[in-house]
Design a protein around this motif. Structure first.
Motif, PDB file in Angstrom:
ATOM      1  N   HIS A 129       0.847  -1.188   0.000  1.00 19.34           N
ATOM      2  CA  HIS A 129       0.000   0.000   0.000  1.00 19.34           C
ATOM      3  C   HIS A 129       0.883   1.238   0.000  1.00 19.34           C
TER       4      HIS A 129
ATOM      5  N   GLN B 253     -10.259   0.036   6.578  1.00 17.76           N
ATOM      6  CA  GLN B 253     -10.184  -1.180   5.764  1.00 17.76           C
ATOM      7  C   GLN B 253      -8.962  -2.014   6.128  1.00 17.76           C
ATOM      8  N   LEU B 254      -7.822  -1.353   6.317  1.00 17.83           N
ATOM      9  CA  LEU B 254      -6.586  -2.073   6.622  1.00 17.83           C
ATOM     10  C   LEU B 254      -6.628  -2.711   8.005  1.00 17.83           C
TER      11      LEU B 254
ATOM     12  N   GLU C 161      -6.639  10.768  -0.348  1.00 15.64           N
ATOM     13  CA  GLU C 161      -7.372  10.257  -1.507  1.00 15.64           C
ATOM     14  C   GLU C 161      -8.230   9.051  -1.172  1.00 15.64           C
ATOM     15  N   GLN C 162      -7.957   8.407  -0.033  1.00 13.26           N
ATOM     16  CA  GLN C 162      -8.707   7.199   0.366  1.00 13.26           C
ATOM     17  C   GLN C 162      -9.143   7.345   1.832  1.00 13.26           C
TER      18      GLN C 162
ATOM     19  N   ALA D  66       0.147   4.259  -0.040  1.00 16.90           N
ATOM     20  CA  ALA D  66      -0.342   5.375   0.773  1.00 16.90           C
ATOM     21  C   ALA D  66       0.235   5.334   2.185  1.00 16.90           C
TER      22      ALA D  66
ATOM     23  N   TYR E 132     -11.230   6.008   3.802  1.00 12.98           N
ATOM     24  CA  TYR E 132     -11.550   4.837   4.624  1.00 12.98           C
ATOM     25  C   TYR E 132     -10.456   3.769   4.582  1.00 12.98           C
ATOM     26  N   LEU E 133      -9.295   4.149   4.082  1.00 13.02           N
ATOM     27  CA  LEU E 133      -8.211   3.182   3.960  1.00 13.02           C
ATOM     28  C   LEU E 133      -7.807   2.610   5.316  1.00 13.02           C
TER      29      LEU E 133
ATOM     30  N   ALA F  22      -0.583   6.381   7.553  1.00 11.02           N
ATOM     31  CA  ALA F  22      -1.173   6.339   6.217  1.00 11.02           C
ATOM     32  C   ALA F  22      -1.625   7.720   5.769  1.00 11.02           C
TER      33      ALA F  22
ATOM     34  N   ILE G  34      -4.376   9.402   3.915  1.00 16.16           N
ATOM     35  CA  ILE G  34      -5.747   9.022   3.547  1.00 16.16           C
ATOM     36  C   ILE G  34      -6.450  10.146   2.785  1.00 16.16           C
TER      37      ILE G  34
END
Length: 512
Positions: free
Chosen positions: A135, A174-175, A167-168, A137, A170-171, A163, A165
């Motif tokens: 990942h 999720q991880l 652009e993401q 990010a 909820y990354l 991280a 985040i």
């Protein structure tokens, strides 16, 4: 080195000899210059070796300073160094700090010793990093064998990742969810498989803090709450109202449920006129290894607030219904009463859980009594009353506990599918000393009788109080006058003794 060059220049310059001086042999002239050259070379060589040695000594020191000794992974100091330039240019960026904690690792330490358990901890760190390394990010702390290291070891059993985040969004969630579910295979050492669990917490930058230590504190609070309630692992500002000690206590309570560290006590309920045994109310206690014996008021309210209460209720129901099965042969009409909370009534699976336990232990539903307080109806009255009706339809008896202490009980009485009410002990204790308490107790009993409900008086401690209650029309009672609470496992011997002392009475009447 410059001395060496000067010496060479001197060696290549022919000596000047005066006309009237006897010439000295060439090798004698070159001898001191050669010695100087050798000394210069030796000095240069020694300094070169010293420089290399200093580099070899400094590298391990830096390695130790920036890496955890037990796993070799980057430590908090290295993470802090990497974050400094990153956060200086973070005006439009959003980040997440992901905290992972290994639980149940103490048993591994005890079984294998710290040296071997550190090997397993390094294996676990490698597993987590493998899940993170693809990942982009996530912040790369260093490279090893052309692969990124994105995991930081804070020490002990705590690990962190960072991280981007932006652009993401909820990354992080999720991880953490993925790692909790996938990085849980047993660790193997010397053919021994060791089980463990991972729990996580998330704090966002800059929403939850702007400094590393602040974000770590927030992530730890989220982790503790996530460990207790098993819901989202993201920090919530509402958690600031709970101290670390309270969150730790609830984490320990969940563990106590799993490891059977809780104990059920019971207090019998007696038919006041016939002296028959009717039921026994279960009362929970916690034999805490650090705090000693804890009473219900020490942890039940907090368990309800933090979402542990339903797991606790399931445990109590299982033990109570199992005891009903044991009593079935000698006391087939004996009932056991269990307290439930407002959170329990909002659980759709409550009915299925009770039905499954009754079938598993082959116990009739009418032998189980569920006691609830008026407060259990305030959070969601419609859903609570619907659940109570479904429980009654199953055949379970329902009781309203602490009746008389609220302000809307009379309103609820007409719509609740209950079979009896329990008068709070605060009225019963002073019954023979206060005309006010006498009047209130008499009014409660009259209302219950008019609604065809049974009445249980709690807290009877004297014969005089018992006689007054009988004259007022109360049918059932419990309190120190009959028995102090005792462990559930002693219920059958106590029942046998009571029956022996009071003869063999007919079957107990219904609580209603």
């Amino acid at each position: 080195m410059r001395y060496f060059i000067v010496a060479l220049m001197a060696l290549t310059t022919p000596p000047v000899v005066a006309a009237n001086v006897v010439a000295t042999p060439n090798w004698l002239l070159w001898l001191p210059l050669s010695l100087v050259a050798v000394i210069v070379v030796l000095i240069w060589r020694i300094r070169s070796l010293q420089h290399r040695l200093d580099q070899q000594i400094t590298a391990p020191v830096e390695q130790k300073w920036l890496h955890d000794e037990s796993t070799g992974y980057p430590n908090k100091q290295l993470l802090r160094i990497q974050l400094q330039p990153l956060l200086q240019h973070s005006e439009d960026r959003h980040y997440a700090l992901l905290l992972f904690k290994v639980t149940q690792f103490e048993s591994i330490n005890e079984a294998l010793g710290y040296q071997h358990s550190n090997i397993l901890l390094a294996q676990l760190a490698h597993r987590i990093n493998q899940r993170l390394q693809d990942h982009d990010a996530l912040l790369c702390l260093e490279w090893r064998e052309d692969k990124p290291v994105r995991l930081c070891h804070l020490g002990g059993v705590d690990f962190v990742a960072w991280a981007d985040i932006t652009e993401q969004p909820y990354l992080a969630e999720q991880l953490t969810r993925e790692i909790e579910q996938t990085v849980v295979q047993p660790l193997v050492l010397h053919s021994c498989a060791m089980d463990y669990q991972l729990v996580s917490g998330i704090a966002y930058y800059p929403e939850h803090g702007s400094q590393l230590n602040e974000l770590l504190d927030r992530a730890y609070q989220a982790l503790q709450h996530h460990r207790v309630q098993s819901d989202a692992a993201v920090f919530d500002p509402a958690l600031l109202h709970y101290t670390d000690e309270k969150l730790r206590l609830m984490a320990e309570l969940r563990q106590a449920i799993e490891q059977n560290e809780l104990v059920l006590y019971v207090q019998p309920q007696i038919d006041l006129k016939q002296r028959n045994l009717v039921a026994a109310e279960v009362l929970i206690r916690w034999k805490h290894p650090r705090l000693g014996m804890l009473a219900p008021e020490d942890f039940l309210a907090l368990a309800e607030q933090l979402g542990v209460i339903y797991s606790l209720t399931e445990w109590v129901l299982d033990r109570a219904i199992a005891m009903l099965a044991e009593l079935k042969a000698d006391f087939p009409k004996m009932k056991i009463a269990v307290n439930i909370s407002s959170k329990d009534l909002l659980q759709d699976e409550l009915l299925d859980t009770i039905n499954r336990l009754l079938q598993e232990y082959d116990v009739k539903p009418d032998r189980l009594v569920l006691e609830l307080t008026e407060r259990a109806l305030t959070e969601d009255p419609v859903q609570a009353i619907t659940m109570l009706q479904r429980l009654k339809n199953l055949g379970i008896e329902l009781a309203l506990d602490d009746f008389g202490t609220g302000f809307s009980s009379l309103f609820h009485l007409r719509q609740l599918p209950i079979s009896h009410v329990k008068i709070d002990c605060s009225f019963i204790n002073q019954l023979h000393k206060s005309d006010t308490h006498m009047a209130i107790t008499g009014a409660i009993i009259d209302i219950a009788r008019n609604l065809e409900l049974g009445v249980v008086a709690e807290g009877i401690e004297e014969s005089l109080v018992e006689q007054k209650l009988i004259r007022m029309g109360c049918t059932l009672g419990q309190g120190f006058f009959y028995s102090r609470p005792f462990e559930l496992k002693g219920l059958q011997p106590w029942l046998n003794q009571w029956q022996h002392q009071h003869g063999n009475p007919p079957a107990p009447p219904s609580l209603a």
